[in-house]
Design an enzyme around this catalytic site. Structure first.
Site, PDB file in Angstrom:
ATOM      1  N   HIS A  61      53.472  27.649  79.505  1.00  0.00           N
ATOM      2  CA  HIS A  61      52.058  27.528  79.849  1.00  0.00           C
ATOM      3  C   HIS A  61      51.936  26.349  80.802  1.00  0.00           C
ATOM      4  CE1 HIS A  61      51.956  29.173  75.702  1.00  0.00           C
ATOM      5  NE2 HIS A  61      50.865  29.799  76.093  1.00  0.00           N
ATOM      6  N   ASP A  64      52.193  23.151  78.958  1.00  0.00           N
ATOM      7  CA  ASP A  64      53.474  22.800  78.318  1.00  0.00           C
ATOM      8  C   ASP A  64      54.227  21.835  79.226  1.00  0.00           C
ATOM      9  OD1 ASP A  64      52.865  24.687  76.387  1.00  0.00           O
ATOM     10  OD2 ASP A  64      54.156  26.240  77.250  1.00  0.00           O
ATOM     11  N   MET A  95      58.784  33.884  83.524  1.00  0.00           N
ATOM     12  CA  MET A  95      57.383  34.167  83.182  1.00  0.00           C
ATOM     13  C   MET A  95      56.600  32.864  83.026  1.00  0.00           C
ATOM     14  SD  MET A  95      55.358  33.997  80.185  1.00  0.00           S
ATOM     15  CE  MET A  95      55.727  34.717  78.594  1.00  0.00           C
ATOM     16  N   GLU A 188      48.772  40.486  76.692  1.00  0.00           N
ATOM     17  CA  GLU A 188      49.333  40.405  75.330  1.00  0.00           C
ATOM     18  C   GLU A 188      48.227  40.508  74.299  1.00  0.00           C
ATOM     19  OE1 GLU A 188      51.866  37.030  74.707  1.00  0.00           O
ATOM     20  OE2 GLU A 188      51.677  37.171  72.512  1.00  0.00           O
ATOM     21  N   LYS A 190      46.568  40.698  70.382  1.00  0.00           N
ATOM     22  CA  LYS A 190      46.719  40.142  69.033  1.00  0.00           C
ATOM     23  C   LYS A 190      45.424  40.463  68.289  1.00  0.00           C
ATOM     24  CE  LYS A 190      47.976  35.884  66.625  1.00  0.00           C
ATOM     25  NZ  LYS A 190      48.244  34.438  66.726  1.00  0.00           N
ATOM     26  N   GLU A 224      53.939  42.010  71.461  1.00  0.00           N
ATOM     27  CA  GLU A 224      54.648  41.068  70.575  1.00  0.00           C
ATOM     28  C   GLU A 224      54.823  41.690  69.192  1.00  0.00           C
ATOM     29  OE1 GLU A 224      53.791  36.823  70.402  1.00  0.00           O
ATOM     30  OE2 GLU A 224      53.810  36.943  68.199  1.00  0.00           O
ATOM     31  N   HIS A 227      52.415  40.511  66.441  1.00  0.00           N
ATOM     32  CA  HIS A 227      51.003  40.858  66.629  1.00  0.00           C
ATOM     33  C   HIS A 227      50.711  42.305  66.257  1.00  0.00           C
ATOM     34  CE1 HIS A 227      50.627  37.320  69.692  1.00  0.00           C
ATOM     35  NE2 HIS A 227      51.040  36.942  68.494  1.00  0.00           N
ATOM     36  N   ASP A 252      57.571  40.198  73.806  1.00  0.00           N
ATOM     37  CA  ASP A 252      57.679  38.995  72.967  1.00  0.00           C
ATOM     38  C   ASP A 252      58.339  39.388  71.653  1.00  0.00           C
ATOM     39  OD1 ASP A 252      56.574  37.320  74.825  1.00  0.00           O
ATOM     40  OD2 ASP A 252      54.790  36.792  73.650  1.00  0.00           O
ATOM     41  N   ASP A 262      49.997  34.853  61.751  1.00  0.00           N
ATOM     42  CA  ASP A 262      51.046  35.086  62.752  1.00  0.00           C
ATOM     43  C   ASP A 262      52.253  34.203  62.444  1.00  0.00           C
ATOM     44  OD1 ASP A 262      52.295  35.891  65.068  1.00  0.00           O
ATOM     45  OD2 ASP A 262      51.144  34.577  66.374  1.00  0.00           O
ATOM     46  N   ASP A 264      55.571  34.431  63.698  1.00  0.00           N
ATOM     47  CA  ASP A 264      56.490  34.093  64.802  1.00  0.00           C
ATOM     48  C   ASP A 264      57.878  33.710  64.290  1.00  0.00           C
ATOM     49  OD1 ASP A 264      54.471  34.583  66.671  1.00  0.00           O
ATOM     50  OD2 ASP A 264      53.847  32.490  66.754  1.00  0.00           O
ATOM     51  N   ASP A 294      59.431  34.849  71.411  1.00  0.00           N
ATOM     52  CA  ASP A 294      58.228  34.042  71.183  1.00  0.00           C
ATOM     53  C   ASP A 294      58.164  33.729  69.695  1.00  0.00           C
ATOM     54  OD1 ASP A 294      55.929  32.685  71.328  1.00  0.00           O
ATOM     55  OD2 ASP A 294      54.631  34.412  71.682  1.00  0.00           O
TER      56      ASP A 294
HETATM   57  C1  GLT Z   1      50.800  31.341  71.682  1.00  0.00           C
HETATM   58  C2  GLT Z   1      50.721  32.755  71.177  1.00  0.00           C
HETATM   59  C3  GLT Z   1      51.751  33.622  71.753  1.00  0.00           C
HETATM   60  C4  GLT Z   1      51.568  33.843  73.221  1.00  0.00           C
HETATM   61  C5  GLT Z   1      51.744  32.614  74.013  1.00  0.00           C
HETATM   62  C6  GLT Z   1      51.348  32.881  75.440  1.00  0.00           C
HETATM   63  S1  GLT Z   1      51.001  31.233  73.355  1.00  0.00           S
HETATM   64  O1  GLT Z   1      51.870  30.678  71.085  1.00  0.00           O
HETATM   65  O2  GLT Z   1      50.830  32.731  69.733  1.00  0.00           O
HETATM   66  O3  GLT Z   1      51.844  34.849  71.110  1.00  0.00           O
HETATM   67  O4  GLT Z   1      52.562  34.738  73.667  1.00  0.00           O
HETATM   68  O5  GLT Z   1      50.090  32.410  75.721  1.00  0.00           O
HETATM   69 MN    MN Z   2      52.691  35.429  67.644  1.00  0.00          MN
HETATM   70 MN    MN Z   3      53.436  35.988  72.156  1.00  0.00          MN
END
Ligand code: GLT
Ligand code: MN
Ligand code: MN
Length: 394
Positions: A61, A64, A95, A188, A190, A224, A227, A252, A262, A264, A294
């Site tokens: 980002h 970041d 990206m 993306e 979510k 993702e 998500h 992702d 979430d 991750d 991600d």
């Molecule tokens: C954030 C989010 C991710 C996204 C990122 C891109 S930032 O951490 O949870 O799923 O991919 O903005």
């Molecule tokens: Mn996520």
């Molecule tokens: Mn993501």
């Protein structure tokens, strides 16, 4: 000897296109209930770490890398130092994206905010972040609208919100065309978190929305794992739909244990079989983009644990890609699949595209429902064979 060469075949190489975000391996372990547990690593240090574990790319980002209030001079100095680290360590930036969720100004959304000042600032911030991404060599630009949603439904008109989101993307594709940037946008989805309900909550919803844009050819999706699973959906089906639409621009990868916050998680750490089928799909469909993780390390880990996490994501991906090849060569599994794909020629002849003639034939056909329905599909056997293959028993 065989075991040794197998171990080496799980070593990541640039051709595998494994990437991580600065925000993933750089995640210091803050959560809503607790403070960071790891030191904050400078972006140049993260590049070094990624090179050490064998990744090929780093994504970011704007914030970041460059603090939101940095002067132009400071920005240029940071970017120059970062570029040096990229070239020193042979890491690329495939990206880039914009942080449109962290600053308090975005508390009610960015592109869909009810406040025109916020919407205009979000466009300006994104345009500058696009310039940064292009400068670093990115070819994909991700849009994750974390704050684009509501808790109080009464506060925002959902149709107006969609129109505003569309206006913003149209503005930004216009900007890229005007500048001659070759970027492709990847949206993306979510379903929720951090908002109660986020607009366009699934990859399928994004695909429908893309068709309404001024430059749909420039816009695809970035599905993702976590998500789609938060919404209780099959990730591999989302991937398939995106690929079928020619819109799988980025992915992702992570893991998630069912509908909850979430997570991750490290790739393949929760639903190994789901991870297997998605790797198989990505490897077989001709997807040539980055395999982006991600995800972030457990909050229990120190910096060495972060490296274990990153290596684990890549090793599991490569191990599952090997299992997919093995499945291709497994005579019993392939035999069952061949039986499943064998078709009754008379029935196939009825399934030609519609014409008056084919319509007549189909309507006149007679079907022995009871016989057809009595067939066992052998999915129990097939699934168990795949399970045993994944367990290393085949
Ligand atoms: C954030 C989010 C991710 C996204 C990122 C891109 S930032 O951490 O949870 O799923 O991919 O903005
Ligand atoms: Mn996520
Ligand atoms: Mn993501």
């Amino acid at each position: 000897m065989a075991a040794k060469s197998n171990a080496h075949s799980l070593d990541p190489r640039p051709a595998h296109k494994f990437s991580f975000g600065l925000w993933t391996v750089g995640n210091p372990g803050r959560d809503p209930f607790g403070a960071p547990v790891r030191p904050v690593l400078a972006p140049t240090k993260i590049v070094e770490l990624l090179a050490e574990v064998g990744a090929y790319g780093v994504n970011l980002h704007d914030e970041d890398l460059v603090p939101i209030d940095a002067s132009a001079k400071k920005r240029d100095a940071i970017v120059a130092e970062f570029k040096q680290a990229l070239s020193d360590h042979g890491i690329v930036v495939p990206m880039a994206t914009t942080n449109l969720f962290g600053d308090p100004v975005f508390k009610d959304g960015a592109f869909t905010s009810n406040d025109a000042r916020v919407r205009a600032f979000a466009l300006q911030k994104t345009a500058r972040a696009i310039e940064l991404g292009v400068e670093l060599g990115a070819s994909t630009y991700v849009f994750w609208g974390g704050r684009e949603g509501v808790e109080a439904e009464a506060g925002k008109d959902p149709l107006l919100a969609l129109q505003r989101f569309r206006d913003a993307l149209n503005w930004l594709t216009g900007f890229c065309i005007d500048r001659g940037y070759q970027l492709r946008f990847a949206l993306e989805a979510k379903p929720n978190e951090p908002r109660g309900d986020i607009y366009l909550p699934t990859t399928g919803a994004m695909l429908g929305f893309i068709a309404t844009l001024e430059h749909p050819e420039m816009v695809g999706v970035n599905p993702e794992v976590a998500h789609e699973r938060m919404a209780g959906l099959s990730f591999v089906h989302a991937l398939a739909q995106a690929h079928d639409a020619g819109k799988l621009f980025h992915v992702d990868l992570n893991d998630q244990a069912g509908p909850r916050y979430d997570q991750d998680l490290r790739f393949g750490s929760s639903d190994l079989k789901g991870a297997f089928f998605l790797v198989r799909f990505l490897e077989d469909c001709g997807y040539g983009g980055p395999r982006h993780f991600d995800a972030h390390a457990y909050r229990t880990e120190d910096v060495e644990g972060v490296k274990d996490f990153a290596r684990g994501c890549m090793r599991t991906y490569l191990a599952l890609a090997q299992k997919s090849k093995r499945m291709q060569k497994d005579a019993e599994i392939q035999g069952l699949l061949a039986e499943l794909s064998a078709q009754d020629p008379a029935a196939s002849a009825l399934l030609t595209p519609y014409s008056k003639e084919s319509g007549k034939r189909l309507l006149a056909a007679r079907f022995d429902r009871a016989t057809i329905a009595s067939r066992g599909m052998q999915y129990e056997k097939l699934d168990q064979l795949v399970t045993e293959l994944l367990l290393g028993l085949r």
